[in-house]
Scaffold this motif. Structure first.
Motif, PDB file in Angstrom:
ATOM      1  N   SER A  57     -37.376 -46.880 -36.521  1.00  0.00           N
ATOM      2  CA  SER A  57     -37.677 -48.164 -35.876  1.00  0.00           C
ATOM      3  C   SER A  57     -38.387 -47.942 -34.547  1.00  0.00           C
ATOM      4  N   LEU A  58     -37.973 -46.930 -33.821  1.00  0.00           N
ATOM      5  CA  LEU A  58     -38.641 -46.565 -32.568  1.00  0.00           C
ATOM      6  C   LEU A  58     -40.093 -46.168 -32.845  1.00  0.00           C
ATOM      7  N   LEU A  59     -40.302 -45.351 -33.863  1.00  0.00           N
ATOM      8  CA  LEU A  59     -41.648 -44.938 -34.247  1.00  0.00           C
ATOM      9  C   LEU A  59     -42.495 -46.149 -34.649  1.00  0.00           C
ATOM     10  N   ILE A 112     -38.454 -50.143 -27.268  1.00  0.00           N
ATOM     11  CA  ILE A 112     -38.472 -48.682 -27.367  1.00  0.00           C
ATOM     12  C   ILE A 112     -37.313 -48.093 -26.568  1.00  0.00           C
ATOM     13  N   LYS A 113     -37.111 -48.608 -25.360  1.00  0.00           N
ATOM     14  CA  LYS A 113     -36.013 -48.121 -24.506  1.00  0.00           C
ATOM     15  C   LYS A 113     -34.662 -48.391 -25.153  1.00  0.00           C
ATOM     16  N   LYS A 114     -34.486 -49.573 -25.730  1.00  0.00           N
ATOM     17  CA  LYS A 114     -33.209 -49.887 -26.386  1.00  0.00           C
ATOM     18  C   LYS A 114     -32.950 -48.951 -27.557  1.00  0.00           C
ATOM     19  N   TYR A 115     -33.996 -48.678 -28.342  1.00  0.00           N
ATOM     20  CA  TYR A 115     -33.820 -47.743 -29.454  1.00  0.00           C
ATOM     21  C   TYR A 115     -33.512 -46.338 -28.940  1.00  0.00           C
ATOM     22  N   GLN A 116     -34.182 -45.913 -27.865  1.00  0.00           N
ATOM     23  CA  GLN A 116     -33.888 -44.590 -27.299  1.00  0.00           C
ATOM     24  C   GLN A 116     -32.433 -44.502 -26.852  1.00  0.00           C
ATOM     25  N   ASP A 117     -31.943 -45.569 -26.226  1.00  0.00           N
ATOM     26  CA  ASP A 117     -30.530 -45.600 -25.794  1.00  0.00           C
ATOM     27  C   ASP A 117     -29.588 -45.525 -26.996  1.00  0.00           C
ATOM     28  N   GLN A 118     -29.916 -46.270 -28.051  1.00  0.00           N
ATOM     29  CA  GLN A 118     -29.081 -46.240 -29.261  1.00  0.00           C
ATOM     30  C   GLN A 118     -29.079 -44.844 -29.888  1.00  0.00           C
ATOM     31  N   ILE A 119     -30.245 -44.225 -29.946  1.00  0.00           N
ATOM     32  CA  ILE A 119     -30.362 -42.890 -30.531  1.00  0.00           C
ATOM     33  C   ILE A 119     -29.538 -41.890 -29.722  1.00  0.00           C
ATOM     34  N   ILE A 166     -46.819 -50.238 -33.490  1.00  0.00           N
ATOM     35  CA  ILE A 166     -47.137 -51.650 -33.228  1.00  0.00           C
ATOM     36  C   ILE A 166     -47.686 -51.833 -31.809  1.00  0.00           C
ATOM     37  N   LYS A 167     -47.176 -51.034 -30.886  1.00  0.00           N
ATOM     38  CA  LYS A 167     -47.681 -51.072 -29.499  1.00  0.00           C
ATOM     39  C   LYS A 167     -49.080 -50.458 -29.427  1.00  0.00           C
ATOM     40  N   GLU A 168     -49.466 -49.793 -30.505  1.00  0.00           N
ATOM     41  CA  GLU A 168     -50.752 -49.111 -30.622  1.00  0.00           C
ATOM     42  C   GLU A 168     -50.850 -47.930 -29.668  1.00  0.00           C
ATOM     43  N   ASP A 169     -49.685 -47.322 -29.423  1.00  0.00           N
ATOM     44  CA  ASP A 169     -49.601 -46.072 -28.663  1.00  0.00           C
ATOM     45  C   ASP A 169     -49.601 -44.948 -29.704  1.00  0.00           C
ATOM     46  N   PHE A 170     -50.748 -44.801 -30.363  1.00  0.00           N
ATOM     47  CA  PHE A 170     -50.843 -43.933 -31.530  1.00  0.00           C
ATOM     48  C   PHE A 170     -50.609 -42.466 -31.206  1.00  0.00           C
ATOM     49  N   LYS A 171     -51.114 -41.995 -30.071  1.00  0.00           N
ATOM     50  CA  LYS A 171     -50.918 -40.581 -29.711  1.00  0.00           C
ATOM     51  C   LYS A 171     -49.439 -40.273 -29.523  1.00  0.00           C
ATOM     52  N   GLN A 172     -48.730 -41.139 -28.826  1.00  0.00           N
ATOM     53  CA  GLN A 172     -47.294 -40.936 -28.619  1.00  0.00           C
ATOM     54  C   GLN A 172     -46.544 -41.022 -29.950  1.00  0.00           C
ATOM     55  N   ALA A 173     -46.956 -41.932 -30.811  1.00  0.00           N
ATOM     56  CA  ALA A 173     -46.315 -42.076 -32.123  1.00  0.00           C
ATOM     57  C   ALA A 173     -46.495 -40.803 -32.954  1.00  0.00           C
ATOM     58  N   ILE A 174     -47.685 -40.239 -32.931  1.00  0.00           N
ATOM     59  CA  ILE A 174     -47.948 -39.002 -33.685  1.00  0.00           C
ATOM     60  C   ILE A 174     -47.095 -37.863 -33.140  1.00  0.00           C
ATOM     61  N   LYS A 175     -47.009 -37.777 -31.831  1.00  0.00           N
ATOM     62  CA  LYS A 175     -46.200 -36.726 -31.194  1.00  0.00           C
ATOM     63  C   LYS A 175     -44.727 -36.883 -31.579  1.00  0.00           C
ATOM     64  N   TYR A 176     -44.219 -38.105 -31.518  1.00  0.00           N
ATOM     65  CA  TYR A 176     -42.823 -38.366 -31.867  1.00  0.00           C
ATOM     66  C   TYR A 176     -42.575 -38.083 -33.354  1.00  0.00           C
ATOM     67  N   ALA A 177     -43.524 -38.468 -34.211  1.00  0.00           N
ATOM     68  CA  ALA A 177     -43.390 -38.212 -35.646  1.00  0.00           C
ATOM     69  C   ALA A 177     -43.306 -36.714 -35.923  1.00  0.00           C
ATOM     70  N   ALA A 178     -44.079 -35.924 -35.196  1.00  0.00           N
ATOM     71  CA  ALA A 178     -44.040 -34.469 -35.377  1.00  0.00           C
ATOM     72  C   ALA A 178     -42.654 -33.914 -35.030  1.00  0.00           C
ATOM     73  N   GLU A 179     -42.023 -34.477 -33.993  1.00  0.00           N
ATOM     74  CA  GLU A 179     -40.658 -34.073 -33.642  1.00  0.00           C
ATOM     75  C   GLU A 179     -39.682 -34.436 -34.764  1.00  0.00           C
ATOM     76  N   LEU A 180     -39.844 -35.631 -35.312  1.00  0.00           N
ATOM     77  CA  LEU A 180     -38.939 -36.094 -36.367  1.00  0.00           C
ATOM     78  C   LEU A 180     -39.097 -35.280 -37.651  1.00  0.00           C
ATOM     79  N   GLU A 181     -40.311 -34.809 -37.918  1.00  0.00           N
ATOM     80  CA  GLU A 181     -40.544 -34.006 -39.125  1.00  0.00           C
ATOM     81  C   GLU A 181     -39.645 -32.770 -39.147  1.00  0.00           C
ATOM     82  N   LYS A 197     -46.282 -42.175 -39.782  1.00  0.00           N
ATOM     83  CA  LYS A 197     -47.164 -41.187 -39.137  1.00  0.00           C
ATOM     84  C   LYS A 197     -48.607 -41.393 -39.599  1.00  0.00           C
ATOM     85  N   ALA A 198     -48.802 -41.621 -40.887  1.00  0.00           N
ATOM     86  CA  ALA A 198     -50.156 -41.873 -41.400  1.00  0.00           C
ATOM     87  C   ALA A 198     -50.755 -43.117 -40.743  1.00  0.00           C
TER      88      ALA A 198
END
Length: 173
Positions: A72-74, A49-56, A79-94, A110-111
């Protein structure tokens, strides 16, 4: 090594690759999950996740497209099963995504996070599957292998795993 059942040797090789290329951290994390080393799995996925954040960050600074890295970060968050964070990040990407191929993958990921989080509206499933059916031909350069590996070892309920697998099968076919 994996065919020989030597998961620890495989992990060592993947860690070497991951230190060079960010897309191997997901494999490392899943291998650790497969041998029930959840702390190591989480650490590996966090490194990815950190590597992808750095690339982004770099791609944004240089005004280059970052959507595939963001997806890929999402995916790693799911996969990490950090579903709440994934949903929050997906909302930003939308708010950012413009191209239909990226938006289609975003809706799928997101689904998947919403299913894991028990916040997926089942009544929207047919609309999602129809949206995917209409737009999946636009998708290129995306693999589903990591997600299928995760689905094979996840500890989310069988019902959730089956639902995510069916949506993944739908977008992949």
């Amino acid at each position: 090594y994996l065919k020989l059942g030597d998961t620890l040797s495989a992990i060592r090789d993947y860690v070497t690759l991951a230190e060079q290329f960010s897309d191997s951290w997901g494999e490392v994390g899943l291998l650790y999950k497969a041998i029930h080393k959840s702390n190591e799995a989480d650490m590996a996925l966090e490194k990815g996740i950190k590597k992808y954040q750095d690339q982004i960050d770099y791609l944004r600074k240089t005004k280059q497209a970052a959507e595939m890295q963001q997806l890929s970060l999402l995916e790693l968050m799911v996969i990490k099963e950090d579903f709440k964070q994934a949903i929050k990040y997906a909302a930003e990407l939308e708010k950012e995504f413009k191209l239909i191929q990226h938006f289609t993958l975003l809706r799928y990921l997101k689904a998947s996070a919403e299913i894991g989080n028990n916040s997926f509206a089942m009544e929207s499933k047919s609309e999602l599957l129809n949206f995917i059916k209409l737009n999946k031909k636009s998708i290129s350069g995306w693999g589903y292998e990591l997600f299928f590996k995760w689905l094979n070892i996840t500890e989310i309920s069988k019902e959730k795993e089956t639902l995510i697998r069916s949506i993944t099968d739908h977008i992949k076919s």
